[in-house]
Scaffold this motif. Structure first.
Motif, PDB file in Angstrom:
ATOM      1  N   PRO A 213      -6.323  18.148   4.490  1.00  0.00           N
ATOM      2  CA  PRO A 213      -5.475  16.958   4.464  1.00  0.00           C
ATOM      3  C   PRO A 213      -5.373  16.370   3.066  1.00  0.00           C
ATOM      4  O   PRO A 213      -6.369  16.341   2.319  1.00  0.00           O
ATOM      5  N   LYS A 214      -4.197  15.915   2.713  1.00  0.00           N
ATOM      6  CA  LYS A 214      -4.019  15.154   1.469  1.00  0.00           C
ATOM      7  C   LYS A 214      -4.415  13.719   1.798  1.00  0.00           C
ATOM      8  O   LYS A 214      -3.584  12.883   2.136  1.00  0.00           O
ATOM      9  N   ARG A 215      -5.702  13.468   1.703  1.00  0.00           N
ATOM     10  CA  ARG A 215      -6.244  12.169   2.141  1.00  0.00           C
ATOM     11  C   ARG A 215      -6.945  11.487   0.973  1.00  0.00           C
ATOM     12  O   ARG A 215      -7.792  12.076   0.296  1.00  0.00           O
ATOM     13  N   ALA A 216      -6.607  10.217   0.767  1.00  0.00           N
ATOM     14  CA  ALA A 216      -7.327   9.388  -0.185  1.00  0.00           C
ATOM     15  C   ALA A 216      -7.975   8.244   0.578  1.00  0.00           C
ATOM     16  O   ALA A 216      -7.317   7.563   1.368  1.00  0.00           O
ATOM     17  N   THR A 217      -9.279   8.057   0.367  1.00  0.00           N
ATOM     18  CA  THR A 217     -10.005   6.951   0.984  1.00  0.00           C
ATOM     19  C   THR A 217     -10.600   6.101  -0.134  1.00  0.00           C
ATOM     20  O   THR A 217     -11.395   6.592  -0.936  1.00  0.00           O
ATOM     21  N   LEU A 218     -10.186   4.850  -0.184  1.00  0.00           N
ATOM     22  CA  LEU A 218     -10.651   3.920  -1.209  1.00  0.00           C
ATOM     23  C   LEU A 218     -11.590   2.924  -0.543  1.00  0.00           C
ATOM     24  O   LEU A 218     -11.176   2.156   0.334  1.00  0.00           O
ATOM     25  N   CYS A 219     -12.865   2.943  -0.940  1.00  0.00           N
ATOM     26  CA  CYS A 219     -13.891   2.132  -0.286  1.00  0.00           C
ATOM     27  C   CYS A 219     -14.233   0.922  -1.143  1.00  0.00           C
ATOM     28  O   CYS A 219     -14.772   1.060  -2.251  1.00  0.00           O
ATOM     29  N   PHE A 220     -13.913  -0.254  -0.634  1.00  0.00           N
ATOM     30  CA  PHE A 220     -14.165  -1.519  -1.324  1.00  0.00           C
ATOM     31  C   PHE A 220     -15.302  -2.271  -0.629  1.00  0.00           C
ATOM     32  O   PHE A 220     -15.778  -1.867   0.432  1.00  0.00           O
ATOM     33  N   ASP A 221     -15.716  -3.388  -1.212  1.00  0.00           N
ATOM     34  CA  ASP A 221     -16.751  -4.214  -0.596  1.00  0.00           C
ATOM     35  C   ASP A 221     -16.370  -4.652   0.818  1.00  0.00           C
ATOM     36  O   ASP A 221     -17.202  -4.645   1.724  1.00  0.00           O
ATOM     37  N   ASP A 222     -15.118  -5.023   0.995  1.00  0.00           N
ATOM     38  CA  ASP A 222     -14.716  -5.693   2.230  1.00  0.00           C
ATOM     39  C   ASP A 222     -13.867  -4.840   3.163  1.00  0.00           C
ATOM     40  O   ASP A 222     -13.505  -5.295   4.263  1.00  0.00           O
ATOM     41  N   CYS A 223     -13.519  -3.624   2.759  1.00  0.00           N
ATOM     42  CA  CYS A 223     -12.676  -2.773   3.591  1.00  0.00           C
ATOM     43  C   CYS A 223     -12.637  -1.367   3.015  1.00  0.00           C
ATOM     44  O   CYS A 223     -13.142  -1.118   1.919  1.00  0.00           O
ATOM     45  N   TYR A 224     -12.044  -0.460   3.780  1.00  0.00           N
ATOM     46  CA  TYR A 224     -11.658   0.817   3.183  1.00  0.00           C
ATOM     47  C   TYR A 224     -10.206   1.091   3.524  1.00  0.00           C
ATOM     48  O   TYR A 224      -9.698   0.671   4.561  1.00  0.00           O
ATOM     49  N   ILE A 225      -9.530   1.760   2.592  1.00  0.00           N
ATOM     50  CA  ILE A 225      -8.103   2.037   2.719  1.00  0.00           C
ATOM     51  C   ILE A 225      -7.914   3.543   2.811  1.00  0.00           C
ATOM     52  O   ILE A 225      -8.410   4.290   1.961  1.00  0.00           O
TER      53      ILE A 225
END
Length: 365
Positions: free
Chosen positions: A271-283
């Motif tokens: 999968p062409k997947r990007a996961t951006l993990c922040f303090d308050d959420c993930y995108i």
């Protein structure tokens, strides 16, 4: 229904996905908020797949390419007939000398970009150049210096840098809505046959390999949301028998401790997947090179928020629009070349670590 998938079918390849995206907007009014800067007159160098997509994209907006040049004139003439292009040039020098041309879009193979960049920029043309914008950091520094000397705009056409979805997500990130970015995990898997090792994907003489073809997308997504350029890199790669990188895994970290984890392959789908993990959420962003949707999962209660911005079919229009905005003085668009330089630095460093060197780089040493 996702334009990238049909039921449980596998994701479409890039060309088929673009065709499906175009089909989804045929007959619909073109958004009025895409082209907001004064229109420039464009000429294109090369008339392959991406050049055709650009002409088709502009047609959706009721616009046309002004001029075209190609190594084989008959192909340029056919392109001109299909898309109503006014001028067909016998050489790039003739294109550079045409005062009617404001901006040039370069669509040729990676290893030819620097020559066209230098020529067009020195002639006072603004330039949008397909990814990878150059082979390495030294070439990009050279092109940027020429652009600065002649007071013109140089822009990388990597779609990630131009999609409205990323503009919106970056706005919210910079406003502090998500907290700090901690980790970015980005995958890209393509499948290319071994039947023809002379094609651009496997050919060292055409600057083939995963890094310049698909790694540029993965690194660009992460870099947009990081506070600074990564300075630490560790990696493993398999180098194909033709001398190009076939697959790799690598990790980056910047001075702020933000980590990027990447996996690339040229002979296996993922999968062409990007996961951006922040303090308050993930995108999560699927099919991220031309994405127009993302899902935010909030840490506090687990609820999911869907975010939409832009339209996939207009990906190449956003590139044209961004260069025109930069020419008109939009500082945020002028700054995009800085992200491209940071990504190129990492790609250059990784290829050097792996011993993936192109003929032009050997001759430059």
């Amino acid at each position: 229904m996702d334009a990238q998938t049909t039921g449980n079918a596998a994701p479409l390849d890039a060309a088929a996905a673009a065709k499906a995206a175009f089909a989804a907007v045929v007959g619909k009014p073109f958004p009025k908020d895409v082209f907001t800067a004064p229109e420039l007159s464009w000429a294109v160098i090369g008339c392959g797949v991406i050049a055709n997509q650009m002409a088709q994209s502009l047609a959706l907006a009721g616009r046309k390419v002004y001029g075209i040049v190609n190594r084989t004139r008959s192909k340029a003439e056919a392109f001109a007939r299909e898309y109503g292009v006014e001028r067909v040039y016998d050489s790039v020098e003739e294109l550079y000398a045409d005062p009617a041309v404001d901006a040039v879009y370069i669509t040729t193979p990676h290893n030819t970009h620097i020559d066209y960049l230098c020529g067009a920029l020195a002639a006072g043309k603004h330039v949008l150049c397909e990814k990878a914008i150059t082979l390495n950091s030294a070439e990009l520094e050279e092109a940027r210096a020429i652009a600065d000397e002649h007071g013109v705009v140089l822009m990388d056409a990597t779609t990630v840098l131009h999609m409205p979805l990323y503009v919106e997500l970056m706005r919210r990130a910079e406003a502090g809505e998500f907290g700090r970015l901690r980790l970015a995990q980005v995958n890209f898997g393509s499948w290319h046959s071994y039947d023809d090792l002379s094609n651009r994907f496997w050919n060292r003489s055409l600057a083939g390999g995963a890094m310049l073809d698909i790694g540029v997308y993965a690194l660009s997504v992460a870099r947009l949301f990081m506070e600074s350029q990564p300075t630490e890199v560790v990696s493993l790669a398999n180098v194909f028998k033709t001398g190009v990188d076939e697959e790799s895994g690598f990790v980056t970290r910047n001075a702020e401790g933000q980590i990027g984890v990447f996996s690339l392959t040229m002979h296996a789908k993922q999968p062409k997947r990007a996961t951006l993990c922040f303090d308050d959420c993930y995108i999560e962003i699927m099919s991220y090179p031309r994405a127009d949707r993302a899902t935010i999962t909030w840490t506090a209660d687990g609820h999911r928020e869907e975010v939409s911005a832009g339209i996939e079919a207009y990906a190449l229009c956003y590139e044209i629009a961004d260069l025109e905005k930069a020419v008109a003085g939009d500082g945020s668009k002028r700054e995009l070349i800085g992200y491209a330089s940071d990504v190129m630095d990492i790609m250059t460093r990784l290829r050097r670590d792996w011993g993936v060197v192109y003929p032009e780089e050997e001759s430059a040493e």
